[in-house]
Design a protein around this motif. Sequence first.
Motif, short mmCIF file in Angstrom:
data_model
loop_
_atom_site.label_atom_id
_atom_site.label_comp_id
_atom_site.label_asym_id
_atom_site.label_seq_id
_atom_site.Cartn_x
_atom_site.Cartn_y
_atom_site.Cartn_z
N ARG A 1 6.42 10.30 1.11
CA ARG A 1 5.59 10.17 -0.09
C ARG A 1 6.41 10.31 -1.37
O ARG A 1 6.22 9.56 -2.34
CB ARG A 1 4.47 11.23 -0.06
CG ARG A 1 3.50 11.06 1.10
CD ARG A 1 2.49 12.20 1.16
NE ARG A 1 1.53 12.12 0.06
CZ ARG A 1 0.60 13.07 -0.16
NH1 ARG A 1 0.56 14.14 0.61
NH2 ARG A 1 -0.24 12.93 -1.16
N SER B 1 8.77 4.02 -7.15
CA SER B 1 7.84 3.40 -8.10
C SER B 1 8.19 3.75 -9.55
O SER B 1 7.80 3.04 -10.47
CB SER B 1 6.41 3.85 -7.79
OG SER B 1 6.24 5.24 -8.05
N SER C 1 0.83 -1.18 0.00
CA SER C 1 0.00 0.00 0.00
C SER C 1 0.87 1.24 0.00
O SER C 1 2.06 1.20 0.33
CB SER C 1 -0.91 0.01 1.23
OG SER C 1 -0.14 0.21 2.42
N GLU C 2 0.25 2.39 -0.36
CA GLU C 2 1.01 3.64 -0.40
C GLU C 2 1.56 3.99 0.98
O GLU C 2 2.70 4.45 1.10
CB GLU C 2 0.13 4.77 -0.92
CG GLU C 2 0.89 6.09 -1.04
CD GLU C 2 0.03 7.22 -1.58
OE1 GLU C 2 0.54 8.35 -1.64
OE2 GLU C 2 -1.14 6.96 -1.92
N ASN D 1 8.50 7.16 -1.88
CA ASN D 1 7.70 6.06 -2.42
C ASN D 1 7.40 6.29 -3.91
O ASN D 1 7.51 5.36 -4.73
CB ASN D 1 6.39 5.95 -1.64
CG ASN D 1 5.56 4.76 -2.05
OD1 ASN D 1 6.05 3.63 -2.13
ND2 ASN D 1 4.28 4.97 -2.33
N SER E 1 5.44 4.11 1.67
CA SER E 1 6.06 5.38 2.05
C SER E 1 6.90 5.22 3.31
O SER E 1 8.03 5.74 3.39
CB SER E 1 4.98 6.45 2.26
OG SER E 1 4.26 6.68 1.07
#
Length: 444
Positions: free
Chosen positions: A358, A365, A2-3, A361, A7
């Motif tokens: 954030r 990605s 998950s984000e 992350n 993160s």
Amino acid sequence: MSEFFGSVWWLIVSLGLLVTFHEFGHYWVARRCGVRVLRFSVGFGRPLWKRLGRDGTEYVVAALPLGGYVKMLDEREVEVPPDQRGEAFNRKPVGQRIAIVAAGPLANLLLCVALLWAMFLVGKPDSLPEVGRAEGIAAEAGFQPGDRILAVGERQIRTLTEAGIALATAAIDREPTPVRVRTVGGGERVRILPLDRPGLALDEERPFSSLGLVPAWPPVVAEVAPGSAADGRLRPGDRILALNGLPVHTWDQLAPMLQALAGADRPLTVLVERDGRRVSLPVSPRRVETERGPAWQLGVLAAAPEANALLRHGPLAAIPAALSETWRMTRDVTGMLWRMVTGQASLKNISGPITIARVANGSASLGPAWFLNFLAILSLSLCIMNLLPIPILDGGHLLYYLIELVKGSPVGERVLMAGQYIGLVLLAGLMGLAFYNDILRLGS
């Protein structure tokens, strides 16, 4: 992943790596200068893991991964036996103390260069800085669809990311800014953005949109809205090639062509490229209410810009490229700090651990090269921030030692204590502002 957990994970990885290098710089030079190191800690708070090394140093990984420290033998903190006083930090010549303190930021600077070297070796994909549409002040300056930005002021531009940074800086400075472009016809022109115009509303966090420049995004479908005109016809990944036989080169062409061609009970023929094949599809656009009034829509969202620019060098060529990029980034970071100090730039540019997590992350990605670039920027920022002349930071200690060099004796205890309190207040204020900005960004 998950984000949120992604993160958190990449924040721990990023700060763990950078803090370890920073503290190792202090540790390595301290050991070379004959200083006894009592503890090498990555993180603060309760130890999660610790081990006593052969050199007598306790190595610790602590629970809060937002920093670290190297604790050295110092008579100002503990009682030191007479036979160990020669290994105390405070007993070392001021030149050695300066070297030990400066070694942490220097380690981050060297790490920045190494990370950028690795980034150029891997190859960082980006987009070409091409204009898809110009409106507002950009249209007044003469920008045309298809213009490729070559330089903003004296700064050479290779990618869309570099163009964004340069234009954001220009938006902060509010000065007439020459932008050199290559036109569709192959010639070069200089467009002057009148950024000093009174009352001009500019958003330094969104330079392209506030200046009226829309990048040339490819006409590739990222998402199809359920129940829309395109639902069941177009698919994510389709590249729109033509509408009713008229070629579509960029996403920005799509909306005006729809308004010109669509009509009630008038289906359009949409030619798309799908899995290497060309497919012709009949689609009936729907007229919907938007913020700008009624408009014909297909119900599709655009994909991100194409990665049609690759920053890559061989092992040897990557060395000067990394050094040049480090210098450019140093000017950007220090320039932004100065603009915030003088009030030219908004304090909203200060970010805390939430935003860092954030961005970490998001960078991870995008691939290894983007994450290496993020780590390099963060490492350089850690270097520069630690060199600020704020007591309790490395820069504050260096200031004390420079004063000692000039006056020939150490700074007094009262001055040191007062500096510690001032430093804590300043640091607490910066951290509070950073968290405040983080929370505002979460709601935006």
